[in-house]
Every structure is written in C-alpha cells, then in structure tokens.
Design a protein around this motif. Structure first.
Motif, short mmCIF file in Angstrom:
data_model
loop_
_atom_site.label_atom_id
_atom_site.label_comp_id
_atom_site.label_asym_id
_atom_site.label_seq_id
_atom_site.Cartn_x
_atom_site.Cartn_y
_atom_site.Cartn_z
N PRO A 1 0.84 -1.19 0.00
CA PRO A 1 0.00 0.00 0.00
C PRO A 1 0.88 1.25 0.00
CG PRO A 1 -0.68 -1.53 1.72
CD PRO A 1 0.60 -2.04 1.16
N ARG A 2 0.42 2.26 -0.66
CA ARG A 2 1.22 3.47 -0.79
C ARG A 2 1.65 4.03 0.58
NH1 ARG A 2 0.27 7.97 -5.25
NH2 ARG A 2 -0.63 6.20 -6.34
N THR A 3 0.78 3.86 1.57
CA THR A 3 1.09 4.35 2.92
C THR A 3 2.21 3.57 3.60
OG1 THR A 3 -0.70 2.89 3.64
CG2 THR A 3 -1.22 5.24 3.46
N MET A 4 2.58 2.45 2.99
CA MET A 4 3.60 1.61 3.61
C MET A 4 4.89 1.56 2.79
SD MET A 4 1.26 -1.61 4.76
CE MET A 4 0.38 -1.63 6.33
N LEU A 5 4.93 2.39 1.76
CA LEU A 5 6.11 2.38 0.90
C LEU A 5 7.01 3.57 1.23
CD1 LEU A 5 4.50 1.40 -2.51
CD2 LEU A 5 6.05 0.01 -1.11
N PRO A 6 8.30 3.40 1.08
CA PRO A 6 9.22 4.50 1.39
C PRO A 6 9.14 5.61 0.34
CG PRO A 6 10.40 2.62 0.49
CD PRO A 6 8.99 2.18 0.66
N ASP A 7 9.57 6.74 0.75
CA ASP A 7 9.72 7.88 -0.13
C ASP A 7 10.77 7.55 -1.19
OD1 ASP A 7 10.85 10.64 -0.86
OD2 ASP A 7 9.07 11.08 0.39
N GLU A 8 10.58 8.07 -2.38
CA GLU A 8 11.52 7.80 -3.48
C GLU A 8 12.96 8.18 -3.11
OE1 GLU A 8 10.95 6.41 -6.43
OE2 GLU A 8 8.75 6.41 -6.52
#
Lengths: 294, 294, 294
Positions: free
Chosen positions: C183-190
């Motif tokens: 989920p996007r909320t669980m992915l690191p910043d680029e």
C-alpha cells in the motif's frame, strides 16, 4: 520416537514398564544419567503450572537434556499466530520433544497429526493428564506392590478432572474397583460410566479402599460455579480428623488447605502419599522421556 | 549442607572464608569449574530482581549446575497454594538448593525449619540480603586489603533497607565504625542502635570514611511515602560533583540516576566501586554455593 | 570478539562465510558441537518474540553454551533503571554475548559503544534484523545455489520493516534486482531509494522473480494505522490460489493467515520456503555465534 498423549493409547505392559522403570531410576541415578545428552526439549504451556513444568524440567536436566520454556503469555500468540502455527514453526527448529499443556481437550492429539516430534501431554482441558496417572501408579505400586485389582475412590470435581479421566483408563487396564464421589453437580452422567460406581455418601466413599484420591477444587477453572461455597464443600466432601479413612490418601496438588483436606491431616497423616507423589513425579517423567525419545 | 539466611548466623571466620574464596574464584576459573556438576538449583523469587537472579544464575551455571527459574507470577500461588506449600512440594523434587527472595521479613527462616534442602536467601523483606553483604565485603577487602575496623557510612532509607541491616551484622563482626545518614523519616529509632552513629549532616557523613554506601530510593516500595520528592532527596542527600567525597562510593544498585548519585559521578568517578560490586557478586555467590552445597 | 548489529557492517565475503558456515552446520552436527562450551549468553528482549528468542536459545545450547533469558517485563526497568544501565550492569557479570531486541532503532549501536561484550542484534525498531537477513540468505543460497544477482520482490509494510531494510543492504552486496510493493502508505519515499524499484501493481510484483518475500502486517505495531482493514489488505496485496506466483515464497513469520497469505497456500504450496526459513534460522544463528564469539 512416539507421542505420549493419553493412558488410553497404552497397553497394560507399557504402563507396567513405565512404572517399573521410574522405580529403577529412583533407586539408581546411573540408570538415567546422560540418557538425554544432546537432546533439546521445549515445554510450551498454554496454561500455567509450576509443579508439572518444574517436574518435567528437573527430570530432563537430570538426564542431560537442554530444556527451553515457552510461556504462552510471551509467545507469538499475542502477534495473532495460532497455537497450531506456533508449534509447527517450533517443530522446524527440530527439538527432540514438546511438552504441551493446553486448555482445549484433545489439542495434543490434533497437534500430533502434524509433527513427528514427540508430543508429551502435560494436561489437556478436562480430558487427559497421563504423566500424573503414571506417577500415581508409581506411587501405588511402590506402596502396595501391585497395580492389579486396586480399590480406588476419587472424590471431587470428576466431570472437569483430567486426572479422574486418566485413572478411568488405568482402572480398565488393571481391573480396579474404581468409584467416584462428590457433589452431584460435579459427577458424570451415568451413561458415561461403565464399571465405575458412584458412592452414595462420604462414609461409603472412604470405606474399604486401598487409595482415596482427592481432587483439587479448581478455583481458577469451572469448579467454582458448581458448589455453593468452599466451606460447604469442605464440610460435606472434605477429609478431616473426624472422618480420616484407613486407606492411603492421594492428591494431585496443589491442595486447597481445609477444603479438600484439613491442614492437620495434610501435615501429619502418616498414610498421606501426597509428597511422595511429587517426588515420584520426577522419576515418572524420566521414564516417559526414555519411552518417547530414546 | 546448610542454609544461608543471614549474616547474623555467620562467624567472622566464615565471612572471611567466603570473601577469600570469592577472590580465589575471581583469579582462577579452574577453582570453581565443575564444582556443581549434576546439581540442580531452583530460584523462586516472590519479588522481581533481574540483577540478583541473573548473578545467582550465572554463578551456578559457570560451576556446572542446572538452574531452574520459577517466577512467582506464573506459579501455583495463583491457584491458591501458599508459598510454604509451593516450596515444600518443590522440595519433594529434591533440588540441591533453593534461592529464595520473599517480600516478608523472616520468611526464609520460617521455610528453613521444614526442609533440609539448603535455602539461600536472596533478600527477605526489610531484614536480610546476605549475599549482597558478602559481595560488598569482597569488594571492600579487594579495595582496602582488610575488613577489620573499616569506617563506613550508609546513606538512605536505612529503616527499610535489608542491605543496611545485613551490614549492621558485618560491622559487629569486624568492628567497623558504622554510621547512618538520611532523612529523619528513614532513620531507625535510637533504641534500635548499638554502636552505630547517626551522622548530623551530609558533610559529616561524607568525611573521613573508607566507604560511603548509598541506598536506592525504592520507588516501588515504601520509600516514596517518606520523602517529599525525589528532587528534594537529591538536593539534601544525593552525591554530586559539588560534594563528592574522598572515600570510595558503593551502591547495591540499580542506581536512580540524579537521585542518590549524579549521573556524571556514576559514569566517571574513579573511586566508584559500583560496577565492581556487580562483578564480584557472581564470585561471591559461587563461594556461597560452595559453602552451602559442596 | 565482535558485535553483530547490521548487515551494513558486513562485507560480501563475511555474509558468504556466514551462509556457507550455516549450511555446513546443517550438514554436520560435529562441526558445531561443543564450540560454545563454558560460554554464557544472555538474551534480553525489550520486545517479545517466541520464535527469534527460541531460535537463538536452541542454537546456543546445541553449541554447548549456557543461555540466560531476561524478560524485560520482570527486569529492573520496573525499578526505574534505564535500559542502558541494565545492560552495562549485566556486562559486569561478564557474559560472553548479549542477544538484544529493542523497540528503538539504533539502540544496539548505542549500547555497543559502551561494552566490549559482543552485542548480537535480534531486531531494533524499524531498522535492522540482521540474523533474519542471514537466515533468508542461507535459504536463498540453499534453493538457488547463489546469492549474486537474485531477483527479489518484498511486499508489505516496507517503511516499518526491519527485515526489508536488512535486505536492502543485502541487495547492495549481491547486486540483487530488488523491488518493493505494498500500500502506498507503507512504501518509502523515493528519496530513500537507490536502485530499488517500486512495483506498479501486484501482477508485476509477482512476475519474473526468484523470491517473493511477504512481510507481516504487524497488528501490534504501527501497520494497523496505514491500511483500511486486513480484509482489504488481503484482497489487494495478499497471495492466494488465484494469483500465486511461479517464484519461491518467503515470509519472516509469524504469518497472519489469510492476510499476507491464504491458508491453503501456506499449508500446501510446494515453493513455500517459510518452514525452511525457520529451520535454517537455528543454523544461521550458530554461524553468527561462531563469527562473534569464537
């Protein structure tokens, strides 16, 4: 390698072997020393018990095994893992045995279908407590020189007692005259019974027996709902100086003083086998380890 | 085989023996290795303590013993068993020693009347902490080369301190000039004292001493009721860079940083013996095991 | 003697050595037996974990060490002692290693500055879980015969996962094609990423990989705040019979059944390595012990 889950699964010869082996271990520490060298035993208790766990731990360590305690309060259960997954995953670490106590009757049977690592049942729900039955048999054999045809009365919360049920299987193997007594709310339905007698009153329950076995009123389990009060239980079903029987007295412990048994009897009665039961428990568990692991 | 319950029960020669034996063990691991082979030691703590329990456990295992921890929170107590019955029943399993910590003063004495298995007191109520006193003596002897005639001031909650009381017995054996200091609410009644002096102020307490021993403000016990605040205690009774004495500083741990002792002194003071006390604790307990079990 | 805190501190050769040594230990128990004789290892877990602690304990005991568990719930923390002081004081008892799990990222690094006793990190906050990364590498090497250039996708709460971050360091050492999905909320910043790809959808995430690694939704930690519901997570990010990939599946455990992975896949999928990971965990930890202590 085999599981140890219920007395029901054992033959008369196997029980006799375990009993005699335990008594050999009691006589001669050389007979067990080093027997479990390089073995790792995991105990996982989903219900608390100092006595049983410690007895298994002392037995294992005296035989040279490593012993790892898993307290279910700290375990992965809190992370949402099922008890099944916990055990299956621990199996992958290849211990040499599991000691399992579980609040669900039958759970060790269920687990045993999924692992080849010996599961030693340290008590499941209200169904089985086979190591207790073996240590009781050790104590009876040591006292009377035989297991065949004993006259045994068990008093207490029969319905919820895994000890009583384990001895029910024992009584079939050794043709005991087994009887039960207790409050009506704690006695099994007649259909449940076979050759077992329900005693009519406490006087009969205590008469002409080899062993009278008292069960714990399990305050932390269901017993509390089935009796009006501990005082009333003590008055009508407890043993004290006025009604102490001629037979040997046993109790799986821990005793509720002045409930099942008056304090003065617990501390002084010369036919109480209660301390001896605890002592023999260590040797009974050694015999069980040898039976399952070696 | 003997119990180890209070410094009061020991002669000067016995304390000296223990102290010197601990220092031998510290010098030479061959002196203790294998000494407790095939022994099983049960620790049963009715009060928590990481430090003391771990020290006893490391000492036992280094000597080759098996060590079984019983946490009172999981024990049969929850099933309504008395502490007495728990220990008496564990005795039937024939361990080689019990390490007991109990919140009631005198409880280990009481237990020792009922079992021949050595009871090693790991602290009882506000009465005794004999293994702490021995490890302190080891540290003092290592530092000063003698135990005789030391000048020692203990600062803190004297009334509730089993450490202070254990050293009171030490002071009699070795003719210490022992004095106490602390808030008036934490000092014993004059009647209680014999040759022990109460210091008039912190300056006096810290002057001309071989060892200044600070006691923990026991937030989890009663101390909290006896002082207005930790800050006030720190201000009037704590050691910091402005009043640090010329003598060695000891503390049974764990230290409340910036209460009994300022953080900068704890971490940097070259006459602090606090870490050495912990180190010597393992060897002191080895000597106690040998004394009681071998 | 050295610490073991992060994969980041290890060279490619060191990781390869650990992996191969673990597999040697798996083949041949003589290679590890007695290697830690007379060593004492203390585990201190400030966060619970049955699996990891037991794996470290079994590994240590099989190698002949004594193992002392300190449960932070019973520890001196309750007496107001800092975690730092607890460990520094335990250091004075001279154990041969500490196994530390701590909820603060970086805490083992902090501790390692103050003690020469090897600190083996059993997981710190969201930062490192190096022994998990080693056991995963053991399992990958055992499966594919190489570590170089693997194609690995990790799915789940990447941001909060110390497992994902440990493999990030692995991927640099062995030139993995590493990608993340969740989920996007669980992915690191680029900005956080370097050569790591974020997969566009689950289909891509599961395509053309050597290993798909699923992470636990950590209900007891923060994950819960980042997804609408477990059902929704299962639907959009879980593996089940409809989308099961061609690659091997890994999971650090414990699995939330029917969340990350459908029960039927967990129990039956022949390319699941999850049980093998647990099995290899014991040997990986043996290799780590040897690396740090011997």
């Amino acid at each position: 390698m085999r599981h140890f889950i219920s007395i029901k699964d054992l033959s008369k010869e196997e029980v006799e072997f375990l009993v005699k082996r335990a008594l050999e271990f009691k006589q001669n520490s050389q007979a067990y020393k080093g027997k479990l060298k390089d073995k790792t035993i995991i105990s996982i208790f989903f219900e608390n018990s100092t006595r049983t766990r410690t007895s298994f731990e002392i037995a294992a360590k005296r035989m040279g095994a490593s012993f790892i305690n898993i307290d279910h309060n700290q375990s992965s259960i809190k992370k949402g893992e099922t008890d099944y997954d916990t055990i299956i995953n621990l199996s992958a670490m290849m211990p040499d045995a599991f000691i399992v106590r579980h609040y669900h009757s039958g759970y060790p049977y269920f687990l045993s279908r999924f692992t080849d690592i010996p599961i030693i049942n340290a008590g499941d729900g209200t169904a089985n407590h086979p190591s207790q039955a073996i240590l009781d048999a050790v104590t009876m054999f040591e006292t009377k020189g035989k297991l065949e045809g004993l006259k045994v009365c068990i008093i207490g919360d029969i319905t919820n007692s895994r000890v009583a049920k384990s001895h029910l299987w024992m009584s079939k193997l050794f043709n005991w005259e087994l009887s039960f007594y207790g409050p009506r709310t704690m006695l099994p339905d007649e259909r449940w019974l076979d050759n077992i007698k329900i005693e009519k009153n406490l006087k009969d329950a205590l008469s002409d027996k080899d062993f009278v076995m008292l069960l714990r009123i399990q305050l932390e389990r269901e017993s509390g709902n089935n009796i009006p009060s501990l005082k009333e239980y003590a008055k009508f079903f407890g043993i004290n100086s006025l009604n102490v029987p001629d037979s040997y007295i046993m109790h799986p412990g821990p005793v509720n003083r002045n409930v099942e048994l008056a304090s003065e009897i617990l501390d002084n009665f010369n036919k109480s086998l209660i301390t001896k039961q605890v002592e023999n428990g260590v040797f009974a568990r050694m015999a069980i380890y040898e039976f399952c692991l070696v």
